[in-house]
Scaffold this motif. Structure first.
Motif, mmCIF file in Angstrom:
data_model
loop_
_atom_site.group_PDB
_atom_site.id
_atom_site.type_symbol
_atom_site.label_atom_id
_atom_site.label_comp_id
_atom_site.label_asym_id
_atom_site.label_seq_id
_atom_site.Cartn_x
_atom_site.Cartn_y
_atom_site.Cartn_z
ATOM 1 N N LEU A 1 10.688 -16.014 -0.987
ATOM 2 C CA LEU A 1 10.943 -14.797 -1.768
ATOM 3 C C LEU A 1 9.649 -14.132 -2.198
ATOM 4 N N LEU A 2 8.688 -14.919 -2.624
ATOM 5 C CA LEU A 2 7.393 -14.372 -3.023
ATOM 6 C C LEU A 2 6.748 -13.652 -1.860
ATOM 7 N N HIS A 3 6.758 -14.283 -0.678
ATOM 8 C CA HIS A 3 6.158 -13.663 0.500
ATOM 9 C C HIS A 3 6.908 -12.390 0.884
ATOM 10 N N SER A 4 8.245 -12.465 0.888
ATOM 11 C CA SER A 4 9.011 -11.291 1.296
ATOM 12 C C SER A 4 8.841 -10.137 0.312
ATOM 13 N N CYS A 5 8.746 -10.429 -0.986
ATOM 14 C CA CYS A 5 8.524 -9.362 -1.981
ATOM 15 C C CYS A 5 7.175 -8.717 -1.766
ATOM 16 N N SER A 6 6.133 -9.540 -1.582
ATOM 17 C CA SER A 6 4.802 -8.953 -1.408
ATOM 18 C C SER A 6 4.704 -8.232 -0.079
ATOM 19 N N SER A 7 5.427 -8.690 0.951
ATOM 20 C CA SER A 7 5.424 -7.989 2.237
ATOM 21 C C SER A 7 6.067 -6.617 2.099
ATOM 22 N N ARG A 8 7.197 -6.554 1.358
ATOM 23 C CA ARG A 8 7.842 -5.261 1.145
ATOM 24 C C ARG A 8 6.941 -4.318 0.377
ATOM 25 N N LEU A 9 6.240 -4.848 -0.633
ATOM 26 C CA LEU A 9 5.332 -4.005 -1.396
ATOM 27 C C LEU A 9 4.220 -3.489 -0.494
ATOM 28 N N GLN A 10 3.662 -4.371 0.362
ATOM 29 C CA GLN A 10 2.584 -3.944 1.253
ATOM 30 C C GLN A 10 3.071 -2.830 2.175
ATOM 31 N N VAL A 11 4.302 -2.952 2.683
ATOM 32 C CA VAL A 11 4.860 -1.905 3.542
ATOM 33 C C VAL A 11 4.989 -0.608 2.753
ATOM 34 N N ARG A 12 5.519 -0.691 1.513
ATOM 35 C CA ARG A 12 5.675 0.513 0.689
ATOM 36 C C ARG A 12 4.326 1.158 0.417
ATOM 37 N N LEU A 13 3.321 0.339 0.066
ATOM 38 C CA LEU A 13 2.003 0.899 -0.219
ATOM 39 C C LEU A 13 1.401 1.532 1.032
ATOM 40 N N THR A 14 1.576 0.881 2.182
ATOM 41 C CA THR A 14 1.033 1.418 3.425
ATOM 42 C C THR A 14 1.720 2.735 3.774
ATOM 43 N N ASN A 15 3.033 2.787 3.602
ATOM 44 C CA ASN A 15 3.775 4.004 3.921
ATOM 45 C C ASN A 15 3.390 5.168 3.030
ATOM 46 N N THR A 16 2.922 4.902 1.828
ATOM 47 C CA THR A 16 2.542 5.984 0.929
ATOM 48 C C THR A 16 1.042 6.256 0.986
ATOM 49 N N GLY A 17 0.343 5.633 1.933
ATOM 50 C CA GLY A 17 -1.093 5.850 2.049
ATOM 51 C C GLY A 17 -1.876 5.089 1.006
ATOM 52 N N CYS A 18 -1.295 4.028 0.491
ATOM 53 C CA CYS A 18 -1.950 3.282 -0.575
ATOM 54 C C CYS A 18 -2.018 1.805 -0.217
ATOM 55 N N SER A 19 -2.864 1.467 0.705
ATOM 56 C CA SER A 19 -3.008 0.087 1.131
ATOM 57 C C SER A 19 -4.357 -0.450 0.644
ATOM 58 N N ASN A 20 -4.323 -1.580 -0.056
ATOM 59 C CA ASN A 20 -5.555 -2.184 -0.559
ATOM 60 C C ASN A 20 -5.793 -3.480 0.190
ATOM 61 N N LYS A 21 -6.624 -3.413 1.212
ATOM 62 C CA LYS A 21 -6.995 -4.600 1.996
ATOM 63 C C LYS A 21 -8.486 -4.890 1.812
ATOM 64 N N SER A 22 -8.979 -4.577 0.633
ATOM 65 C CA SER A 22 -10.405 -4.738 0.352
ATOM 66 C C SER A 22 -10.821 -6.208 0.321
ATOM 67 N N ARG A 23 -12.078 -6.441 0.606
ATOM 68 C CA ARG A 23 -12.646 -7.791 0.527
ATOM 69 C C ARG A 23 -12.868 -8.117 -0.946
ATOM 70 N N PRO A 24 -12.311 -9.221 -1.432
ATOM 71 C CA PRO A 24 -12.477 -9.561 -2.856
ATOM 72 C C PRO A 24 -13.946 -9.789 -3.215
ATOM 73 N N GLN A 25 -14.442 -9.018 -4.173
ATOM 74 C CA GLN A 25 -15.815 -9.210 -4.626
ATOM 75 C C GLN A 25 -16.014 -8.900 -6.111
ATOM 76 N N TYR A 26 -14.895 -8.746 -6.827
ATOM 77 C CA TYR A 26 -14.950 -8.432 -8.252
ATOM 78 C C TYR A 26 -14.281 -9.545 -9.055
ATOM 79 N N LEU A 27 -14.705 -9.690 -10.307
ATOM 80 C CA LEU A 27 -14.044 -10.594 -11.243
ATOM 81 C C LEU A 27 -13.011 -9.809 -12.032
ATOM 82 N N LEU A 28 -11.943 -10.478 -12.442
ATOM 83 C CA LEU A 28 -11.054 -9.843 -13.408
ATOM 84 C C LEU A 28 -11.896 -9.473 -14.626
ATOM 85 N N PRO A 29 -11.580 -8.387 -15.326
ATOM 86 C CA PRO A 29 -12.463 -7.889 -16.393
ATOM 87 C C PRO A 29 -12.311 -8.591 -17.741
ATOM 88 N N PHE A 30 -11.889 -9.842 -17.719
ATOM 89 C CA PHE A 30 -11.765 -10.607 -18.963
ATOM 90 C C PHE A 30 -12.190 -12.051 -18.703
#
Length: 191
Positions: free
Chosen positions: A11-40
């Motif tokens: 379920l976790l994988h399928s939910c995140s896959s659906r979100l990735q499809v939605r983000l890609t379809n709206t031109g909002c895909s974040n496939k960046s290389r992780p290089q930042y820390l959470l700000p806390f």
């Protein structure tokens, strides 16, 4: 015991896959290389009010941003090393106008800049021109500027000196979910 775990992971994988499809379809895909820390700080956890491509205000130039709910006075850390190029901290919390936004901007060696918005009045713990390392405490969170509740807005831009600035995709190295999703609680992992 293994069966419920398998279902949860599916379920976790399928939910995140659906979100990735939605983000890609709206031109909002974040496939960046992780290089930042959470700000806390490590071991701290905060609720994500709004993530990338949120419907409230994270669209257009502001698409790649994160809003973490946190009480006024919470320590904020530098997500990445760099030079502090701008600080504004004179405005009181709660004004709910764009003209009264407190912030810190840090320029990184690749000419990108991380922005920390809505810090509290006199909440900057760094000065313009100062070099900070990733993980250094830089500010206290607040509720300044156009804000409906205390939170920290963070984003990354190409070095932009005049608003509006186009945000760029970025992700976190100390978070189990490299790209946090709206509605989750995220803990900064110790590296």
């Amino acid at each position: 015991m293994k069966f419920p775990v398998v279902i949860f992971l599916f379920l976790l994988h399928s939910c995140s896959s659906r979100l990735q499809v939605r983000l890609t379809n709206t031109g909002c895909s974040n496939k960046s290389r992780p290089q930042y820390l959470l700000p806390f700080p490590a071991a701290s956890s905060y609720y994500l009010l709004q993530g990338n491509c949120g419907k409230h205000s994270h669209f257009g130039n502001d698409a790649f941003a994160y809003d973490f709910s946190m009480p006024v006075g919470t320590f904020i850390i530098a997500m990445r090393s760099g030079k502090v190029v701008n600080v504004r901290e004179q405005f009181k919390d709660g004004s709910n106008t764009n003209d009264s936004l407190n912030f810190i901007i840090i320029l990184h060696n690749d000419s990108s800049a991380s922005r920390y918005l809505h810090i509290t009045q006199n909440g900057a713990l760094v000065e313009r021109g100062q070099y900070v390392n990733a993980g250094d405490t830089i500010a206290l969170s607040g509720n300044s500027g156009l804000s409906t509740e205390p939170h920290l807005h963070v984003d990354v831009t190409g070095y932009c000196t005049k608003a509006p600035c186009q945000t760029i995709p970025f992700s976190f190295i100390n978070c189990r979910s490299r790209v946090p999703l709206q509605g989750g609680v995220y803990t900064a992992l110790k590296l």
